[in-house]
Design an enzyme around this catalytic site. Structure first.
Site, mmCIF file in Angstrom:
data_model
loop_
_atom_site.group_PDB
_atom_site.id
_atom_site.type_symbol
_atom_site.label_atom_id
_atom_site.label_comp_id
_atom_site.label_asym_id
_atom_site.label_seq_id
_atom_site.Cartn_x
_atom_site.Cartn_y
_atom_site.Cartn_z
ATOM 1 N N ASP A 1 3.659 -2.338 6.777
ATOM 2 C CA ASP A 1 4.171 -2.493 5.417
ATOM 3 C C ASP A 1 3.839 -3.900 4.939
ATOM 4 O OD1 ASP A 1 5.460 -2.076 3.067
ATOM 5 O OD2 ASP A 1 7.463 -1.831 3.933
ATOM 6 N N GLU B 1 1.741 0.691 2.240
ATOM 7 C CA GLU B 1 2.474 1.151 3.413
ATOM 8 C C GLU B 1 1.685 2.266 4.106
ATOM 9 O OE1 GLU B 1 6.786 3.172 3.692
ATOM 10 O OE2 GLU B 1 6.163 2.392 1.772
HETATM 11 MG MG LIG Z 1 5.958 -3.362 1.240
#
Ligand SMILES: [Mg+2]
Length: 415
Positions: free
Chosen positions: A29, A125
């Protein structure tokens, strides 16, 4: 978001973890992604409260906030005006989504070098399965560390990762790792890792469920995990089963990918027929990039490239070239389309439509031959699963599994 990806809800008994389970699912992420991209061009804003999404007197919501801005209570999806009141001296920037898309592609092109199984679940992500990549990158923990460093080195964008046996645990772990961290949850430790956290940290548990659980005196994952499955199902219906699963770090949805497409194409019809060579070259580059992105997201490489030119009056010409070796690189593919256009395009005539098409696919990144066998096996399994779904729901109808799982896949939220 890979257009070939599909998700479905998981049902049935919660699987006992295998004794030889390996934590190979990596959730990557990007940290405050939109803000980080903006800071690349405006390094003088580093360390300051920065909000992306619009100006503080505008309607609309925050799409990303720097960690400094978050200290003032600003978070994504909050109205811009509220953010402006909480921190009037924050720097407010308009979002530039095309730019974020470009950087997202750059990150994705690093990810596919680490595993044949990559799921881009939103612009910033992704989940990867690092199982079977030991020969190239070492054990999953070493590979995860190398991957995060590579992203930071190649893009200068900060990112975090979570490595675990399931997607859910990996996602929670990457959240705990932020910013610029990596959290590894060894097999068998999932429940212990999640236990002290608030139920709200579990993907899919939103405000509504949180409130309902609090009414039952449940605030932590540990308390949730102590409730028998039958009782959760009595209260929440099918969602109860998902909650039972989630409290143990289990996934409540699974990922399947479509059977491989025969071709990937993109076309553009000009608003007005054109003989502007520059405009056409720009469009060709754009179409070629779009097709390449989908190609890589599908984990494929192409050998045959076909250019379509439709002239004013609907006369349509197609010209194809087959390469000696398959590729998934933007530069290779665009060069061929340029060449086809130069050779076969009639620049004296006005053009109505341009189209590019990629076909003659092989699986995987040609640089990753080592992973081919593994990938084939996985694809075969996933394809079978996708086909079973299609039999049940009809082709192309397979969507997110149950509205209650949609929170897991909230594409608009950026953390
Ligand atoms: Mg993020």
């Amino acid at each position: 978001m890979p257009q070939l990806a599909r998700f479905r809800a998981k049902h049935g008994p919660v699987e006992e973890p295998a004794p030889d389970a390996v934590a190979s699912i990596l959730h990557v992420d990007m940290d405050a992604f939109f803000v980080s991209v903006e800071l690349l061009e405006r390094p003088e804003l580093r360390g300051k409260p920065v909000v992306v999404g619009g100006q503080k007197d505008q309607r609309g919501v925050v799409s990303a906030a720097s960690y400094e801005a978050r200290k003032y209570g600003i978070h994504s999806a909050m109205p811009l005006r509220t953010a402006g009141r909480l921190c009037p001296h924050a720097i407010f920037l308009d979002g530039r989504h095309e730019k974020y898309g470009e950087w997202s592609d750059r990150v994705a092109s690093t990810l596919v070098n680490f595993s044949p199984v990559v799921e881009m679940v939103s612009i910033d992500e992704a989940y990867l399965d690092l199982a079977g990549t030991e020969r190239l990158h070492g054990p999953p923990l070493a590979a995860a560390d190398k991957l995060l460093r590579t992203i930071t080195q190649t893009t200068a964008l900060p990112c975090s990762g979570g490595l675990a046996t399931t997607r859910l645990t990996a996602k929670v772990a990457s959240e705990q790792a932020k910013p610029r961290g990596l959290v590894w949850v060894p097999p068998g430790r999932e429940a212990r890792f999640l236990a002290p956290l608030s139920v709200r940290k579990i993907p899919g548990i939103g405000e509504v469920t949180e409130r309902a659980l609090r009414a039952l005196g449940i605030e932590t994952v540990e308390q949730l995990a102590a409730v028998p499955q039958e009782q959760l199902e009595k209260i929440f219906g099918q969602w109860g089963e998902a909650l039972y699963r989630k409290a143990r770090g289990g996934d409540s949805y699974e990922f399947v990918i479509d059977a491989e497409p025969k071709s990937i194409s993109h076309n553009h019809t000009f608003g007005q027929d054109t003989d502007d060579v520059h405009e056409m070259a720009t469009m060709l580059s754009h179409l070629s990039q779009k097709a390449c992105k989908r190609l890589r997201e599908a984990g494929l490489a192409a050998r045959t490239l076909t250019l379509t030119i439709r002239y004013a009056g609907f006369e349509t010409h197609t010209r194809a070239k087959t390469l000696a070796r398959p590729t998934q690189l933007d530069s290779d593919i665009y060069t061929v389309f340029q060449e086809l256009f130069r050779k076969h395009g009639d620049t004296k005539r006005k053009v109505r439509l341009l189209g590019v098409s990629l076909s003659g696919f092989t699986q995987g990144n040609p640089q990753l031959d080592l992973l081919e066998a593994e990938r084939r096996e996985k694809l075969a399994k996933l394809t079978k699963a996708a086909d079973r779904l299609r039999d049940r729901f009809g082709f192309g109808k397979v969507q997110f599994g149950g509205s209650l799982c949609a929170d897991d896949l909230d594409h608009n939220r950026e953390e």
